[in-house]
Design a protein around this motif. Structure first.
Motif, PDB file in Angstrom:
ATOM      1  N   GLY A  71       6.089   0.608  -7.481  1.00 50.14           N
ATOM      2  CA  GLY A  71       4.831  -0.067  -7.785  1.00 50.14           C
ATOM      3  C   GLY A  71       3.788   0.883  -8.346  1.00 50.14           C
ATOM      4  O   GLY A  71       3.099   0.577  -9.315  1.00 50.14           O
ATOM      5  N   LEU A  72       3.665   2.055  -7.719  1.00 56.19           N
ATOM      6  CA  LEU A  72       2.698   3.036  -8.219  1.00 56.19           C
ATOM      7  C   LEU A  72       3.090   3.582  -9.585  1.00 56.19           C
ATOM      8  O   LEU A  72       2.235   3.777 -10.454  1.00 56.19           O
ATOM      9  CB  LEU A  72       2.554   4.187  -7.228  1.00 56.19           C
ATOM     10  CG  LEU A  72       1.693   3.900  -6.006  1.00 56.19           C
ATOM     11  CD1 LEU A  72       1.740   5.082  -5.047  1.00 56.19           C
ATOM     12  CD2 LEU A  72       0.268   3.615  -6.411  1.00 56.19           C
ATOM     13  N   ALA A  97      -2.309  -2.144   7.199  1.00 53.23           N
ATOM     14  CA  ALA A  97      -1.556  -1.132   6.444  1.00 53.23           C
ATOM     15  C   ALA A  97      -0.542  -0.359   7.287  1.00 53.23           C
ATOM     16  O   ALA A  97      -0.287   0.814   7.045  1.00 53.23           O
ATOM     17  CB  ALA A  97      -2.509  -0.172   5.744  1.00 53.23           C
ATOM     18  N   GLY A 132       6.953   0.953  -2.894  1.00 52.66           N
ATOM     19  CA  GLY A 132       5.668   1.591  -3.162  1.00 52.66           C
ATOM     20  C   GLY A 132       5.747   2.597  -4.293  1.00 52.66           C
ATOM     21  O   GLY A 132       4.850   2.674  -5.135  1.00 52.66           O
ATOM     22  N   ALA A 148       9.964  -0.436   2.104  1.00 53.19           N
ATOM     23  CA  ALA A 148       8.627  -0.281   1.527  1.00 53.19           C
ATOM     24  C   ALA A 148       8.463   1.023   0.751  1.00 53.19           C
ATOM     25  O   ALA A 148       7.676   1.073  -0.200  1.00 53.19           O
ATOM     26  CB  ALA A 148       7.575  -0.355   2.631  1.00 53.19           C
ATOM     27  N   LEU A 149       9.178   2.057   1.126  1.00 49.04           N
ATOM     28  CA  LEU A 149       9.030   3.339   0.443  1.00 49.04           C
ATOM     29  C   LEU A 149       9.422   3.267  -1.027  1.00 49.04           C
ATOM     30  O   LEU A 149       8.612   3.620  -1.896  1.00 49.04           O
ATOM     31  CB  LEU A 149       9.810   4.424   1.193  1.00 49.04           C
ATOM     32  CG  LEU A 149       9.621   5.843   0.691  1.00 49.04           C
ATOM     33  CD1 LEU A 149       8.185   6.298   0.918  1.00 49.04           C
ATOM     34  CD2 LEU A 149      10.571   6.773   1.412  1.00 49.04           C
TER      35      LEU A 149
END
Length: 116
Positions: A82-83, A35, A79, A75-76
């Motif tokens: 995605g959330l 992670a 993410g 990735a920020l």
């Protein structure tokens, strides 16, 4: 006759910078499996040791830093999206499940009898 051992206090081996650069590449490899925590360690080591190495090794310290920040900036938003998609889908499932559960229940015919 007494012998004194020569101590190398404060001196590093000539391959210190090279070994540390390889260690940082290894940490970046394992960051995918843990992670991103090893990537943070690798970047902290890169920032702290960047000024202490030769010019030829300095590129090996700058590349992981750029790779980390580029990956972080990708990735920020991924993410966050995605959330938000997960929570929207969860809300839809809960609303649909709640409507199905309440479709056979009539609130207005619910009577409470109390005996005094």
């Amino acid at each position: 006759m007494s012998y004194r051992l020569a101590t190398r206090t404060g001196m590093r081996s000539p391959n210190y910078g090279r070994v540390l650069a390889l260690l940082n590449y290894g940490l970046l490899f394992f960051a995918f499996f843990f992670a991103g925590v090893p990537a943070v360690i690798a970047v902290a080591l890169d920032y702290s040791q960047q000024v202490k190495v030769t010019q030829s090794l300095r590129d090996h310290y700058r590349f992981p830093i750029g790779l980390f920040w580029g990956s972080f900036l990708i990735a920020l938003p991924a993410g966050i999206l995605g959330l938000s998609g997960f929570f929207l889908a969860l809300g839809e499932v809960l609303v649909a499940g709640g409507q199905r559960a309440l479709s056979g229940f009539d609130f207005w015919k619910f009577n409470v009898h109390c005996q005094t």
